[in-house]
Design an enzyme around this catalytic site. Structure first.
Site, mmCIF file in Angstrom:
data_model
loop_
_atom_site.group_PDB
_atom_site.id
_atom_site.type_symbol
_atom_site.label_atom_id
_atom_site.label_comp_id
_atom_site.label_asym_id
_atom_site.label_seq_id
_atom_site.Cartn_x
_atom_site.Cartn_y
_atom_site.Cartn_z
ATOM 1 N N GLY A 125 2.804 -1.384 4.278
ATOM 2 C CA GLY A 125 2.817 0.050 4.005
ATOM 3 C C GLY A 125 4.230 0.525 3.701
ATOM 4 O O GLY A 125 4.732 0.371 2.586
ATOM 5 N N GLY A 126 4.899 1.072 4.715
ATOM 6 C CA GLY A 126 6.220 1.697 4.545
ATOM 7 C C GLY A 126 7.205 0.857 3.746
ATOM 8 O O GLY A 126 7.869 1.373 2.833
ATOM 9 N N GLU A 147 -5.413 -5.499 10.459
ATOM 10 C CA GLU A 147 -4.383 -4.484 10.675
ATOM 11 C C GLU A 147 -4.625 -3.807 12.024
ATOM 12 O O GLU A 147 -5.414 -2.856 12.108
ATOM 13 C CB GLU A 147 -4.447 -3.432 9.567
ATOM 14 C CG GLU A 147 -4.185 -3.988 8.192
ATOM 15 C CD GLU A 147 -3.571 -2.933 7.290
ATOM 16 O OE1 GLU A 147 -2.467 -3.159 6.816
ATOM 17 O OE2 GLU A 147 -4.187 -1.872 7.093
ATOM 18 N N SER A 190 3.526 -2.579 10.322
ATOM 19 C CA SER A 190 4.986 -2.560 10.528
ATOM 20 C C SER A 190 5.676 -3.861 10.125
ATOM 21 O O SER A 190 6.649 -4.277 10.753
ATOM 22 C CB SER A 190 5.314 -2.193 11.980
ATOM 23 O OG SER A 190 4.831 -0.898 12.269
ATOM 24 N N GLU A 195 -6.706 4.337 8.028
ATOM 25 C CA GLU A 195 -6.571 5.784 7.776
ATOM 26 C C GLU A 195 -7.854 6.356 7.167
ATOM 27 O O GLU A 195 -8.223 7.498 7.430
ATOM 28 C CB GLU A 195 -5.345 6.042 6.875
ATOM 29 C CG GLU A 195 -4.060 5.834 7.657
ATOM 30 C CD GLU A 195 -2.891 5.300 6.855
ATOM 31 O OE1 GLU A 195 -2.893 5.412 5.615
ATOM 32 O OE2 GLU A 195 -1.954 4.761 7.489
ATOM 33 N N GLY A 248 2.405 1.778 10.801
ATOM 34 C CA GLY A 248 3.330 2.905 10.671
ATOM 35 C C GLY A 248 4.027 3.283 11.966
ATOM 36 O O GLY A 248 4.645 4.346 12.050
ATOM 37 N N ASN A 250 0.861 -1.186 0.000
ATOM 38 C CA ASN A 250 0.000 0.000 0.000
ATOM 39 C C ASN A 250 0.900 1.240 0.000
ATOM 40 O O ASN A 250 1.503 1.564 1.009
ATOM 41 C CB ASN A 250 -0.889 -0.035 1.264
ATOM 42 C CG ASN A 250 -1.736 1.216 1.398
ATOM 43 O OD1 ASN A 250 -1.862 2.001 0.458
ATOM 44 N ND2 ASN A 250 -2.326 1.398 2.570
ATOM 45 N N TRP A 251 0.962 1.888 -1.157
ATOM 46 C CA TRP A 251 1.873 3.040 -1.287
ATOM 47 C C TRP A 251 1.327 4.279 -0.582
ATOM 48 O O TRP A 251 2.044 5.264 -0.435
ATOM 49 C CB TRP A 251 2.089 3.374 -2.758
ATOM 50 C CG TRP A 251 2.799 2.313 -3.548
ATOM 51 C CD1 TRP A 251 3.360 1.145 -3.077
ATOM 52 C CD2 TRP A 251 3.048 2.319 -4.955
ATOM 53 N NE1 TRP A 251 3.928 0.437 -4.099
ATOM 54 C CE2 TRP A 251 3.759 1.133 -5.273
ATOM 55 C CE3 TRP A 251 2.749 3.213 -5.991
ATOM 56 C CZ2 TRP A 251 4.158 0.824 -6.577
ATOM 57 C CZ3 TRP A 251 3.142 2.903 -7.291
ATOM 58 C CH2 TRP A 251 3.838 1.725 -7.578
ATOM 59 N N LYS A 252 0.055 4.264 -0.229
ATOM 60 C CA LYS A 252 -0.593 5.438 0.400
ATOM 61 C C LYS A 252 -0.378 6.683 -0.483
ATOM 62 O O LYS A 252 -0.302 6.556 -1.700
ATOM 63 C CB LYS A 252 -0.059 5.644 1.820
ATOM 64 C CG LYS A 252 -0.131 4.369 2.658
ATOM 65 C CD LYS A 252 0.069 4.623 4.111
ATOM 66 C CE LYS A 252 0.153 3.295 4.838
ATOM 67 N NZ LYS A 252 0.139 3.438 6.283
ATOM 68 N N HIS A 260 -9.342 0.828 5.049
ATOM 69 C CA HIS A 260 -8.045 1.018 5.714
ATOM 70 C C HIS A 260 -8.256 1.923 6.927
ATOM 71 O O HIS A 260 -9.071 2.842 6.894
ATOM 72 C CB HIS A 260 -7.048 1.651 4.737
ATOM 73 C CG HIS A 260 -5.651 1.660 5.282
ATOM 74 N ND1 HIS A 260 -5.221 2.608 6.180
ATOM 75 C CD2 HIS A 260 -4.606 0.818 5.081
ATOM 76 C CE1 HIS A 260 -3.958 2.345 6.505
ATOM 77 N NE2 HIS A 260 -3.563 1.263 5.855
HETATM 78 C C1 PEP Z 1 -0.720 -0.145 6.139
HETATM 79 O O1 PEP Z 1 -0.814 1.062 5.978
HETATM 80 O O2 PEP Z 1 -1.595 -0.892 5.685
HETATM 81 C C2 PEP Z 1 0.449 -0.657 6.840
HETATM 82 C C3 PEP Z 1 0.436 -1.902 7.213
HETATM 83 O O3 PEP Z 1 1.479 0.242 7.057
HETATM 84 P P1 PEP Z 1 2.920 -0.097 7.673
HETATM 85 O O4 PEP Z 1 3.404 -1.360 7.051
HETATM 86 O O5 PEP Z 1 3.763 1.091 7.318
HETATM 87 O O6 PEP Z 1 2.723 -0.239 9.152
#
Ligand code: PEP
Length: 249
Positions: free
Chosen positions: A233-234, A166, A212, A96, A172, A9-11, A94
């Site tokens: 994500g990251g 999640e 994470s 967010e 994050g 997920n590039w956000k 998600h």
């Molecule tokens: C996400 O945004 O779905 C996510 C899992 O982010 P991260 O891996 O950065 O925690």
């Protein structure tokens, strides 16, 4: 056989050209990976159609779609538009979107149905905040999210859904759920689906862990019976790291 998936997920990151370059690198590296893991990138809306042209071994997802089919909703992007850009998956719910944009479970249920009606596969996200975990409400929270979003789907549609667990406190933050915490919640989600939709659908359901996840911790999380991959994500913003996670299976 349950499908194993690693989705990035590039956000709201990467310019169009950066997104195309990242997609090309992920696609190239993934071509050298053996195995059956389905690899997905979830790019920003305006990248989708260009990114779809450079992917071959990797599937494409949107990060959201509108809860209405079409019309006077300035700034929104419909499921039909997403599908027409060469996209197969869409992330829905998600944390967010839930927290920052106040999307509730009823809205998410509408999005899921529109996604399905337009031939997209929803990756439905659920997860508790830290306070809910610490006060012991975590299972009730997940049950409510899953029930409202998914329980009125017909079995054929439910059979297409991917769920991503999640925990919001892990997204994050660098704090990752322990393999035991992930397994416990994934088994619980599968049990909910089993009770409502039966054994074969529950056994086939792909449930991803997100929060994470990195090359250094993916292996021990993915090793759990009910964890079928990850939503990343990251670490998905770097092609080498992302593909190292794919190789953790
Ligand atoms: C996400 O945004 O779905 C996510 C899992 O982010 P991260 O891996 O950065 O925690």
């Amino acid at each position: 056989m349950r499908k194993q998936i690693v989705a990035g997920n590039w956000k709201m990151n990467k310019t169009l050209q950066e997104g195309i370059d990242l997609a090309k690198s992920v696609n190239e590296l993934n071509e050298q990976v053996d195995g059956d893991v389905e690899v997905i990138v979830a790019a920003p809306f305006i990248h989708l159609s260009e990114v779809s042209r450079v992917l071959s071994s990797v599937r494409l997802s949107a990060q959201d779609c509108a809860s209405e089919a079409n019309g006077a909703f300035t700034g929104e992007v419909s499921a039909e538009m997403v599908r027409s850009a060469g996209v197969e998956y869409v992330i829905i719910g998600h944390s967010e979107r839930r927290t920052i944009f106040k999307e509730d479970d009823i809205t998410l249920n509408k999005k899921i149905k529109l996604a399905l009606d337009n031939g997209l596969i929803p990756i439905f996200c659920c997860g508790e905040v830290l306070e809910e975990r610490e006060s012991g409400k975590l299972f009730d929270v997940i049950q409510t999210q899953v029930e409202i979003a998914l329980f009125d789907l017909d079995p054929a549609d439910m059979g297409k859904i991917v769920i991503a667990y999640e925990p919001v406190w892990a997204i994050g933050t660098g704090v990752v759920a322990t393999p035991e915490q992930a397994q416990e919640m994934h088994a619980y989600i599968r049990k909910l689906i089993r009770e409502k939709f039966g054994d074969s659908l529950a056994d086939e359901l792909t449930i991803l862990y997100g929060g994470s996840c990195k090359p250094s911790n993916a292996r021990e999380i993915f090793a759990n019976t009910d964890v079928d991959g990850g939503l990343i994500g990251g670490a998905s913003l770097n092609a080498e790291d992302f593909i190292a996670i794919v190789q953790s299976f």
